[in-house]
Design a protein around this motif. Structure first.
Motif, PDB file in Angstrom:
ATOM      1  N   VAL A   1      51.080  29.050  43.848  1.00 40.93           N
ATOM      2  CA  VAL A   1      50.359  29.671  44.629  1.00 40.93           C
ATOM      3  C   VAL A   1      51.113  29.309  45.811  1.00 40.93           C
ATOM      4  CG1 VAL A   1      48.034  29.463  45.771  1.00 40.93           C
ATOM      5  CG2 VAL A   1      48.316  29.167  43.388  1.00 40.93           C
ATOM      6  N   ASP A   2      51.243  30.705  46.696  1.00 42.17           N
ATOM      7  CA  ASP A   2      51.870  30.524  48.009  1.00 42.17           C
ATOM      8  C   ASP A   2      51.139  30.250  49.359  1.00 42.17           C
ATOM      9  OD1 ASP A   2      50.443  32.939  48.088  1.00 42.17           O
ATOM     10  OD2 ASP A   2      52.582  34.100  48.415  1.00 42.17           O
ATOM     11  N   LYS A   3      49.680  30.023  49.367  1.00 41.46           N
ATOM     12  CA  LYS A   3      48.912  29.989  50.340  1.00 41.46           C
ATOM     13  C   LYS A   3      47.729  29.239  49.955  1.00 41.46           C
ATOM     14  CE  LYS A   3      46.900  34.288  50.656  1.00 41.46           C
ATOM     15  NZ  LYS A   3      46.654  35.606  51.589  1.00 41.46           N
ATOM     16  N   PRO A   4      47.085  28.441  50.636  1.00 37.98           N
ATOM     17  CA  PRO A   4      45.877  27.659  50.046  1.00 37.98           C
ATOM     18  C   PRO A   4      44.751  28.683  49.998  1.00 37.98           C
ATOM     19  CG  PRO A   4      46.171  27.295  52.497  1.00 37.98           C
ATOM     20  CD  PRO A   4      47.532  28.071  52.066  1.00 37.98           C
ATOM     21  N   ILE A   5      43.949  28.509  48.997  1.00 37.46           N
ATOM     22  CA  ILE A   5      42.958  29.504  48.742  1.00 37.46           C
ATOM     23  C   ILE A   5      41.541  28.918  48.927  1.00 37.46           C
ATOM     24  CG2 ILE A   5      42.021  31.092  46.925  1.00 37.46           C
ATOM     25  CD1 ILE A   5      44.615  31.817  47.756  1.00 37.46           C
ATOM     26  N   THR A   6      40.762  29.300  49.818  1.00 40.43           N
ATOM     27  CA  THR A   6      39.233  28.918  49.970  1.00 40.43           C
ATOM     28  C   THR A   6      38.422  29.523  49.236  1.00 40.43           C
ATOM     29  OG1 THR A   6      38.874  30.700  51.592  1.00 40.43           O
ATOM     30  CG2 THR A   6      40.018  28.487  52.464  1.00 40.43           C
ATOM     31  N   ILE A   7      37.068  28.929  49.207  1.00 40.48           N
ATOM     32  CA  ILE A   7      36.175  29.676  48.190  1.00 40.48           C
ATOM     33  C   ILE A   7      35.787  31.153  48.513  1.00 40.48           C
ATOM     34  CG2 ILE A   7      33.526  29.600  47.637  1.00 40.48           C
ATOM     35  CD1 ILE A   7      33.919  26.459  47.775  1.00 40.48           C
ATOM     36  N   GLU A   8      35.780  31.548  49.757  1.00 43.37           N
ATOM     37  CA  GLU A   8      35.424  32.872  49.981  1.00 43.37           C
ATOM     38  C   GLU A   8      36.357  33.798  49.667  1.00 43.37           C
ATOM     39  OE1 GLU A   8      35.229  33.633  54.371  1.00 43.37           O
ATOM     40  OE2 GLU A   8      36.855  32.247  54.812  1.00 43.37           O
ATOM     41  N   HIS A   9      37.631  33.409  49.267  1.00 46.91           N
ATOM     42  CA  HIS A   9      38.669  34.363  48.824  1.00 46.91           C
ATOM     43  C   HIS A   9      39.147  33.846  47.471  1.00 46.91           C
ATOM     44  CE1 HIS A   9      39.730  34.490  53.389  1.00 46.91           C
ATOM     45  NE2 HIS A   9      39.190  35.678  53.006  1.00 46.91           N
ATOM     46  N   TYR A  10      38.242  33.193  46.808  1.00 45.05           N
ATOM     47  CA  TYR A  10      38.713  32.411  45.619  1.00 45.05           C
ATOM     48  C   TYR A  10      38.581  33.492  44.466  1.00 45.05           C
ATOM     49  CZ  TYR A  10      37.760  30.185  41.205  1.00 45.05           C
ATOM     50  OH  TYR A  10      37.732  29.732  39.952  1.00 45.05           O
ATOM     51  N   PHE A  11      37.361  34.436  44.293  1.00 44.81           N
ATOM     52  CA  PHE A  11      37.399  35.182  43.116  1.00 44.81           C
ATOM     53  C   PHE A  11      38.411  36.541  43.620  1.00 44.81           C
ATOM     54  CE2 PHE A  11      33.042  33.303  43.096  1.00 44.81           C
ATOM     55  CZ  PHE A  11      33.206  32.830  41.677  1.00 44.81           C
TER      56      PHE A  11
END
Length: 308
Positions: A50-60
């Protein structure tokens, strides 16, 4: 003698260059996100960095991008549920975004959608065909069992109980709901059926007056944004009653007949239920006064709907 020395020096320089090239490439691979394919006569899988942190709002959206990219290279139909169940640490991370778990850690979270659930540098594995087949067979054997007067939701694989969660159920009353346009019996409906739909980014409405809301008052009296946790729609006895399984932001209402018919769970439990309930999962909702206590001893439950 000098000629032999030059030959040794020449081969030494070649070896040094090869080592330097290997080390440089190795460091580049650590720095740059890449897909690592491991293949032998026994295994073949793809590991994604994973090349950047993923937040819940972008998770799906992030999961969908993986599924869309790699479905064409797998020998089975890749899905979000397969991907996450093969990387079960994701479920544990999602569970820990529960407002009340964070509160117990002295962390107030106003907007859970901004929380990071997949850190940068994390590896996500595309399951090999053997793992995928096992998981698909597991999905077929999974049943969600809900006993209304016991206020319990259980997840079984065959006869093995995997999880047991406290729930809230529908109230024992009839009420006019503006969203339905008529008076409805709010009792949770019983019967057998299936999971038929997931709502991954649900909107929140008060079914009584049809008012949409964006914040919620927690049990501790604090206001927060509403979480983005999937709602699960059920079909019971061939009918879709609008009876959902979804999280409640007020766990004080669990173990009570409190809702407008839906089955409410803790936020952390809702994530588990979601990933053990792909579309087509069997569900049974029953009204059985023969329950068990915490030590699995038999007990007679209270008849909350006055049916017996």
């Amino acid at each position: 003698m000098l000629s032999k020395f030059k030959q040794l020096l020449f081969f030494g320089l070649i070896l040094l260059a090869a080592i330097t090239f290997y080390s440089s490439n190795k460091n580049d691979n650590l720095k740059k996100p890449s897909n690592i394919i491991v293949q032998s006569s026994l295994i073949k899988y793809i590991s994604i960095v994973v090349d950047k942190p993923i937040t819940i709002e972008h998770y799906f959206q992030f999961l969908d991008s993986i599924v869309n990219k790699y479905d064409s290279v797998t020998s089975y139909k890749l899905s979000e549920h397969l991907l996450v169940r093969a990387n079960s640490w994701i479920i544990d991370t999602l569970k820990n975004t529960d407002y009340y778990i964070m509160k117990a850690r002295d962390s107030f979270i106003y907007n859970q959608k901004k929380m990071i659930v997949i850190p940068k540098g994390t590896y996500i594995t595309i399951p090999d065909s053997t793992t995928a087949i096992k998981l698909l067979n597991s999905f077929k054997k999974t049943t969600i069992d809900i006993n209304i007067p016991e206020f319990k939701l259980r997840i079984y694989e065959d006869s093995i109980k995997l999880y047991e969660f406290p729930i809230r159920v529908g109230r024992n009353e009839k009420k006019y709901l503006k969203m339905a346009g008529r008076v409805l019996d709010l009792k949770t409906k019983t019967g057998s059926g299936f999971i038929v739909r997931h709502v991954r980014n649900p909107s929140y409405y008060n079914p009584v007056n049809g008012h949409r809301y964006f914040v919620t008052k927690r049990d501790d009296g604090k206001l927060t944004k509403l979480p983005q946790i999937p709602f699960i729609e059920t079909e019971i006895n061939g009918i879709r009653h609008g009876q959902l399984i979804h999280p409640t932001t007020n766990p004080e209402t669990l173990n009570k007949a409190y809702s407008n018919g839906c089955i409410g769970t803790k936020e952390e439990d809702a994530w588990v239920v979601y990933y053990y309930a792909p579309i087509g999962t069997k569900i049974q909702i029953r009204y059985d006064l023969n329950g068990t206590d915490t030590k699995d001893k038999s007990l007679l439950l209270k008849d909350i709907y006055n049916l017996k």
